[in-house]
Design a protein around this motif. Sequence first.
Motif, PDB file in Angstrom:
ATOM      1  N   LYS A   1       3.942  -5.524  12.359  1.00  0.00           N
ATOM      2  CA  LYS A   1       3.181  -6.141  13.447  1.00  0.00           C
ATOM      3  C   LYS A   1       2.576  -5.119  14.400  1.00  0.00           C
ATOM      4  CE  LYS A   1       3.811  -9.748  16.963  1.00  0.00           C
ATOM      5  NZ  LYS A   1       4.816 -10.701  17.537  1.00  0.00           N
ATOM      6  N   LEU A   2       3.168  -3.944  14.505  1.00  0.00           N
ATOM      7  CA  LEU A   2       2.656  -2.934  15.426  1.00  0.00           C
ATOM      8  C   LEU A   2       1.297  -2.409  14.975  1.00  0.00           C
ATOM      9  CD1 LEU A   2       5.950  -0.933  16.061  1.00  0.00           C
ATOM     10  CD2 LEU A   2       5.002  -2.830  17.377  1.00  0.00           C
ATOM     11  N   TRP A   3       1.076  -2.387  13.658  1.00  0.00           N
ATOM     12  CA  TRP A   3      -0.191  -1.905  13.096  1.00  0.00           C
ATOM     13  C   TRP A   3      -0.636  -2.903  12.022  1.00  0.00           C
ATOM     14  CZ3 TRP A   3       4.237   1.290  13.327  1.00  0.00           C
ATOM     15  CH2 TRP A   3       4.247   2.193  14.400  1.00  0.00           C
ATOM     16  N   PRO A   4      -1.134  -4.077  12.424  1.00  0.00           N
ATOM     17  CA  PRO A   4      -1.336  -5.173  11.459  1.00  0.00           C
ATOM     18  C   PRO A   4      -2.334  -4.872  10.347  1.00  0.00           C
ATOM     19  CG  PRO A   4      -2.288  -5.707  13.618  1.00  0.00           C
ATOM     20  CD  PRO A   4      -1.449  -4.483  13.807  1.00  0.00           C
ATOM     21  N   LYS A   5      -3.363  -4.046  10.622  1.00  0.00           N
ATOM     22  CA  LYS A   5      -4.343  -3.754   9.571  1.00  0.00           C
ATOM     23  C   LYS A   5      -3.741  -2.986   8.401  1.00  0.00           C
ATOM     24  CE  LYS A   5      -8.812  -3.586  11.991  1.00  0.00           C
ATOM     25  NZ  LYS A   5      -9.997  -2.717  12.242  1.00  0.00           N
ATOM     26  N   GLN A   6      -2.619  -2.308   8.646  1.00  0.00           N
ATOM     27  CA  GLN A   6      -2.087  -1.420   7.615  1.00  0.00           C
ATOM     28  C   GLN A   6      -1.430  -2.156   6.458  1.00  0.00           C
ATOM     29  OE1 GLN A   6      -1.742   2.184  10.820  1.00  0.00           O
ATOM     30  NE2 GLN A   6       0.117   1.714   9.686  1.00  0.00           N
ATOM     31  N   ILE A   7      -1.359  -3.485   6.536  1.00  0.00           N
ATOM     32  CA  ILE A   7      -0.960  -4.255   5.358  1.00  0.00           C
ATOM     33  C   ILE A   7      -1.994  -4.063   4.247  1.00  0.00           C
ATOM     34  CG2 ILE A   7      -2.121  -6.424   5.935  1.00  0.00           C
ATOM     35  CD1 ILE A   7       0.430  -7.879   4.976  1.00  0.00           C
ATOM     36  N   GLY A   8      -3.206  -3.635   4.653  1.00  0.00           N
ATOM     37  CA  GLY A   8      -4.234  -3.332   3.671  1.00  0.00           C
ATOM     38  C   GLY A   8      -3.843  -2.212   2.721  1.00  0.00           C
ATOM     39  N   LEU A   9      -2.903  -1.362   3.130  1.00  0.00           N
ATOM     40  CA  LEU A   9      -2.424  -0.311   2.230  1.00  0.00           C
ATOM     41  C   LEU A   9      -1.732  -0.913   1.011  1.00  0.00           C
ATOM     42  CD1 LEU A   9      -0.968   2.106   4.926  1.00  0.00           C
ATOM     43  CD2 LEU A   9      -3.167   2.343   3.729  1.00  0.00           C
ATOM     44  N   LEU A  10      -0.940  -1.959   1.242  1.00  0.00           N
ATOM     45  CA  LEU A  10      -0.285  -2.639   0.118  1.00  0.00           C
ATOM     46  C   LEU A  10      -1.320  -3.354  -0.741  1.00  0.00           C
ATOM     47  CD1 LEU A  10       2.883  -4.215   1.814  1.00  0.00           C
ATOM     48  CD2 LEU A  10       2.712  -2.068   0.542  1.00  0.00           C
ATOM     49  N   ALA A  11      -2.273  -4.021  -0.085  1.00  0.00           N
ATOM     50  CA  ALA A  11      -3.304  -4.743  -0.837  1.00  0.00           C
ATOM     51  C   ALA A  11      -4.139  -3.775  -1.664  1.00  0.00           C
ATOM     52  CB  ALA A  11      -4.191  -5.528   0.130  1.00  0.00           C
ATOM     53  N   GLY A  12      -4.489  -2.638  -1.075  1.00  0.00           N
ATOM     54  CA  GLY A  12      -5.283  -1.654  -1.796  1.00  0.00           C
ATOM     55  C   GLY A  12      -4.535  -1.033  -2.957  1.00  0.00           C
ATOM     56  N   ALA A  13      -3.254  -0.768  -2.769  1.00  0.00           N
ATOM     57  CA  ALA A  13      -2.453  -0.208  -3.857  1.00  0.00           C
ATOM     58  C   ALA A  13      -2.354  -1.192  -5.017  1.00  0.00           C
ATOM     59  CB  ALA A  13      -1.064   0.161  -3.346  1.00  0.00           C
ATOM     60  N   ALA A  14      -2.140  -2.472  -4.687  1.00  0.00           N
ATOM     61  CA  ALA A  14      -2.065  -3.489  -5.734  1.00  0.00           C
ATOM     62  C   ALA A  14      -3.388  -3.577  -6.495  1.00  0.00           C
ATOM     63  CB  ALA A  14      -1.714  -4.837  -5.117  1.00  0.00           C
ATOM     64  N   ALA A  15      -4.493  -3.529  -5.755  1.00  0.00           N
ATOM     65  CA  ALA A  15      -5.807  -3.621  -6.401  1.00  0.00           C
ATOM     66  C   ALA A  15      -6.081  -2.402  -7.272  1.00  0.00           C
ATOM     67  CB  ALA A  15      -6.893  -3.777  -5.334  1.00  0.00           C
ATOM     68  N   ALA A  16      -5.663  -1.216  -6.814  1.00  0.00           N
ATOM     69  CA  ALA A  16      -5.856  -0.001  -7.611  1.00  0.00           C
ATOM     70  C   ALA A  16      -5.128  -0.111  -8.944  1.00  0.00           C
ATOM     71  CB  ALA A  16      -5.376   1.211  -6.824  1.00  0.00           C
ATOM     72  N   ALA A  17      -3.883  -0.599  -8.900  1.00  0.00           N
ATOM     73  CA  ALA A  17      -3.124  -0.756 -10.145  1.00  0.00           C
ATOM     74  C   ALA A  17      -3.746  -1.814 -11.044  1.00  0.00           C
ATOM     75  CB  ALA A  17      -1.671  -1.101  -9.824  1.00  0.00           C
ATOM     76  N   GLU A  18      -4.302  -2.867 -10.449  1.00  0.00           N
ATOM     77  CA  GLU A  18      -4.979  -3.897 -11.236  1.00  0.00           C
ATOM     78  C   GLU A  18      -6.165  -3.292 -11.990  1.00  0.00           C
ATOM     79  OE1 GLU A  18      -5.984  -6.734  -8.263  1.00  0.00           O
ATOM     80  OE2 GLU A  18      -3.928  -7.443  -8.020  1.00  0.00           O
ATOM     81  N   ARG A  19      -6.914  -2.416 -11.326  1.00  0.00           N
ATOM     82  CA  ARG A  19      -8.088  -1.815 -11.969  1.00  0.00           C
ATOM     83  C   ARG A  19      -7.695  -0.765 -13.006  1.00  0.00           C
ATOM     84  NH1 ARG A  19     -13.039   0.332  -8.712  1.00  0.00           N
ATOM     85  NH2 ARG A  19     -13.641   0.578 -10.904  1.00  0.00           N
ATOM     86  N   SER A  20      -6.673   0.033 -12.708  1.00  0.00           N
ATOM     87  CA  SER A  20      -6.350   1.169 -13.583  1.00  0.00           C
ATOM     88  C   SER A  20      -5.415   0.805 -14.728  1.00  0.00           C
ATOM     89  CB  SER A  20      -5.710   2.292 -12.763  1.00  0.00           C
ATOM     90  OG  SER A  20      -4.371   1.970 -12.411  1.00  0.00           O
TER      91      SER A  20
END
Length: 413
Positions: A134-153
């Motif tokens: 909650k202190l840095w709410p945008k940083q949940i995007g790191l998990l989303a981006g990592a998941a998407a990277a693995a989906e592509r690769s």
Amino acid sequence: MPVPDRTASDSKPARRALYYLVAPVGHPNYGDELIAASWLRHLAEVAPDADVWVDTHSPGPAAVLLDGLHPRAKFTDTLWRLCWEASSEDPWQAAAWVREAIHNPGMMPRLHHGIELLATVDVIHVVGGGYINKLWPKQIGLLAGAAAAAERSGGRAAMTGQGLLPACDDVAPLLRALADRFEIVEVRDDASAELLDVPVGLDDAFIGIGPHLYEETEDLPEVMLCLQSDLVEVGVGKLAGAVLSMLRSWKIPPEKIGVVEGVPRVDREVFALLERELPGARFYPFSHIWTHGLPVSPRQTWISTRFHLHMLAAAGGASGVAVSIHPDYYATKHRSLAALGSNWTLLEDLSEVPDRPKAGGYAPDVLAGFKKAKRDLAKTIYAPVVRPEPEPDGPAEAQVTPLRRRWARLIRS
């Protein structure tokens, strides 16, 4: 027509493994730098020929602080920049934006090559810490981006040593959905484990615990302080007063006190309030402890607000008091170490003055067990990734490695 003689020299050269770490390094913050350094040292030991990228908010300073720990390490900030570009602080919208940008790089053409690099990873590893909450709410995007990277690769996504509290309101379903996209999921405290409905594991710094982290000298202060001024919900004046009350109650001469800086300048401010009351106290800046090691002895008593200074001092055998300055954030972190047997007193009511603790820190065999557990987990994370051969004219789904989720488990005696 004669058939050409194909020798081994004609075969396609072996592709280097590509490992991609996501970490909040370069600020600097002792705990965050320690975790990244520990993983880089481990990969230098087990995979020195792999290409290793570290994605962080501060790649320049990180490249200097972590220089030479892995022979092929490089630094970038692709995923962090994608998080910053999200137009909303809402975690759902931030996660959706980052994930979509990984699948459609034209949304962020300035980061096109960085996104395409993500699409080739063998392992993308969101290393531990308390930076997705909650202190840095945008940083949940790191998990989303990592998941998407693995989906592509078609590679493997892992998150380890995560502390996810305090969580944003209504974010639990999103966190669980993102965790489902990771093959390996580990959290470091009971509250985060309950949030994701997974077993509890260990902080990532345990993989790197060892003598190399400590200063080799006999001339060390009797009592050590690490007192931060950021995220102090109770107020820095109250924190300074509580620490001074402890030192006076324990009758510690000022010249036998040392002060450690986990974050440059931020961990100097509370000491500045106490400095006139502690003439002769020794100050150890971040630059000293990163270069020479932590000044820890089993004969010491520590008072620390910082989580990883609690961990490392207890691992070095020191007794201590962990001071909670943020009930939803730091109390959770310190409790996780106490639950693992740090033997430290947890002080949550700063009006109280605890007795000076004398129980020591972690038992050596307990620490050895933690380190082994993390190294065993690392073998799973960095096991060879086998991608199935694409089927000609087959559906896209058939060309993606099936998801096999593994929870990191720790059995506590």
